[in-house]
Write an enzyme that holds these catalytic residues in place. Structure first.
Site, PDB file in Angstrom:
ATOM      1  N   LYS A 182       5.490   0.152  -0.530  1.00 22.28           N
ATOM      2  CA  LYS A 182       4.158   0.696  -0.164  1.00 22.28           C
ATOM      3  C   LYS A 182       3.780   0.370   1.264  1.00 22.28           C
ATOM      4  CE  LYS A 182       3.782  -3.261  -2.592  1.00 22.28           C
ATOM      5  NZ  LYS A 182       4.535  -3.660  -3.776  1.00 22.28           N
ATOM      6  N   ILE A 186       2.647   2.296 -13.844  1.00 17.54           N
ATOM      7  CA  ILE A 186       1.648   3.331 -14.160  1.00 17.54           C
ATOM      8  C   ILE A 186       1.997   4.606 -13.374  1.00 17.54           C
ATOM      9  CG2 ILE A 186      -0.799   3.956 -14.120  1.00 17.54           C
ATOM     10  CD1 ILE A 186      -1.484   0.978 -13.923  1.00 17.54           C
ATOM     11  N   LYS A 198      -1.619   0.416  -1.106  1.00 16.96           N
ATOM     12  CA  LYS A 198      -1.585   1.310  -2.275  1.00 16.96           C
ATOM     13  C   LYS A 198      -2.754   2.296  -2.233  1.00 16.96           C
ATOM     14  CE  LYS A 198       0.655  -2.385  -4.928  1.00 16.96           C
ATOM     15  NZ  LYS A 198       0.395  -3.579  -5.729  1.00 16.96           N
TER      16      LYS A 198
HETATM   17  N1  HSE Z   1       2.224  -8.432  -5.397  1.00 15.07           N
HETATM   18  C1  HSE Z   1       1.907  -7.244  -6.122  1.00 15.07           C
HETATM   19  C2  HSE Z   1       0.810  -7.541  -7.131  1.00 15.07           C
HETATM   20  C3  HSE Z   1       3.119  -6.737  -6.856  1.00 15.07           C
HETATM   21  O1  HSE Z   1       0.402  -8.695  -7.282  1.00 15.07           O
HETATM   22  O2  HSE Z   1       0.324  -6.616  -7.764  1.00 15.07           O
HETATM   23  C4  HSE Z   1       3.496  -5.314  -6.691  1.00 15.07           C
HETATM   24  O3  HSE Z   1       2.984  -4.641  -5.638  1.00 15.07           O
END
Ligand code: HSE
Length: 436
Positions: free
Chosen positions: A105, A136, A205
């Site tokens: 990402k 998901i 994200k």
């Molecule tokens: N470090 C990320 C989290 C894991 O804690 O959601 C995946 O992106």
């Protein structure tokens, strides 16, 4: 038909999950894809470890470029992470005519425009379901499932580490530092958890989801990013008394003036389903004109949940790789020549509501002065909570929930309240979203 051939760049947690699930479910996957999908090459610096995972039938190399140079490889799966060598290898793979699947990402949020343009030019696909919310299928939902809709907003718990920390702080009354240590011991947080706790991972994200939801370029540099490191347990308790939970949300909204793109701690009504997403789980709410509100929930990280997303992309590419590139689903959901230039709004122009906590002198007229400043700024109050001063205490906490107002106005009001001699400590401000 000959199976489609996949090369993995990196075989850590996600790579080994991908190899395992592809092997375990190969028959089912082939029935869906119409063709076998096989990992035939793996590149990893630790060749011995990689060999112990994939066995003797898969070629293991220590140089990723050997995979890119192999004409038999159809799809390169980039699982290295980061913006450095990963970016170089993805661009080289595209140039070599390979389709690319990535869970990276950070790479796409920062360099997506360049990477998608290169892929478009070359007529190859870059798929990234695993980059957002792990298992998901939120990219698929936004890009395809909701394609009839004009999407209005999305809000997600998209970082499991911070959600775990916030859940433990609320459940057990622990401090941020104590829970962070626990999260690291459990393997949720990275050894260097900065990207998680400072909101950067969630912002990567949110940037990708925002681009797909609204048909705007990926613009991580315009995102507002605030993590949870300054959050205090007392605010979690006060929020609870007022009927709210505090979550780290990635939010993107379409307004007539532009796109809001922001990550910050946020009060959410406790009765919303998303407020009850606990531990390391992820969830994303999407509000769109035709379908209304939808909610997607599941594991946002981990070996097989993330492998599930990687393999979904492998199947999509297997089905579509012989299609005319013009007939494929566009990388960012909208046709490249139909992207919107709606700007990302600066935080000062964002409209939201607020939780304020003021440490004030417990004396006559204090509340009137504070509410007077808010009234003068035309900021409407939704609720007020005043902690009873303890025995012998001459100060107390004043908690105020406001209705929506533009952030610039709230900044000015906070600065003015801070000047009052009866306000004894820096004012805490946490944004609030009703999500209705
Ligand atoms: N470090 C990320 C989290 C894991 O804690 O959601 C995946 O992106």
């Amino acid at each position: 038909m000959k199976p489609i051939q996949v090369g993995l760049l990196g075989i850590g947690t996600v790579g080994s999950g991908t190899f395992e699930v592809l092997k375990r479910n190969q028959e089912e996957i082939q029935r869906r894809a119409g063709r076998g999908i096989e990992v035939t090459m793996v590149a990893d610096l630790d060749v011995a470890r990689a060999k112990s995972i994939v066995g003797a039938n898969v070629q293991v190399v220590d140089d990723a470029r050997k995979i890119i140079a192999n004409p038999d490889i159809d799809i390169v799966v980039e699982l290295i992470g980061g913006y450095g060598i990963a970016k170089q290898l993805v661009l080289e793979a595209i140039e070599a005519g390979k389709h690319v699947v990535t869970a990276n990402k950070a790479l796409l949020a920062v360099h997506g425009t360049e990477i998608f343009a290169a892929a478009h030019k070359k007529g190859v696909m870059v798929a990234f379901e695993a980059a957002v919310a792990g298992g998901i299928p939120i990219i698929k939902a936004l890009r395809e499932g909701l394609t009839a809709n004009r999407i209005q907003w999305l809000a997600g718990i998209i970082n499991g580490t911070t959600n775990f920390i916030l859940s433990e702080m609320r459940d057990k009354g622990l401090t941020f530092d104590d829970v962070l240590k626990q999260a690291q011991a459990l393997g949720y947080a990275e050894a260097d958890p900065t990207f998680d706790i400072e909101g950067v991972d969630a912002a990567h994200k949110a940037t990708l989801m925002s681009a797909i939801a609204f048909g705007v370029p990926v613009q991580f540099d315009k995102a507002y990013v605030e993590g949870i490191t300054k959050l205090e347990s007392q605010d979690i308790k006060y929020a609870e008394q007022l009927g709210y939970r505090i979550k780290l949300l990635g939010i993107s909204k379409r307004t007539s003036a532009g796109i809001e793109l922001r990550v910050h701690p946020c009060l959410v009504p406790a009765k919303r389903l998303i407020a009850n997403v606990e531990g390391a789980m992820n969830a994303v709410m999407v509000h769109a004109d035709a379908v209304g509100t939808t909610l997607y929930y599941g594991k946002g990280a981990g070996s097989e949940p993330t492998a599930s997303a990687v393999i979904a992309d492998l199947v999509d590419i297997t089905r579509l790789h012989t299609a005319d590139p013009l007939n494929r689903v566009p990388h960012l959901a909208f046709q490249p020549d139909a992207m919107s230039d709606l700007p990302v709004l600066p935080m000062a122009q964002v409209v939201t509501s607020y939780y304020l906590r003021l440490r004030v002198a417990d004396q006559a007229g204090v509340l009137a002065k504070v509410t007077g400043i808010l009234a003068n700024a035309d900021i409407s109050i939704d609720a007020v909570l005043q902690r009873e001063a303890g025995e012998g205490e001459s100060h107390t906490d004043l908690i105020i929930l406001t209705h929506d107002c533009v952030e610039a106005k709230m900044n000015e009001a906070i600065a003015e309240m801070q000047q009052l001699s009866t306000v004894l400590a820096p004012i805490t401000r946490i944004r609030k979203e009703e999500l209705n």
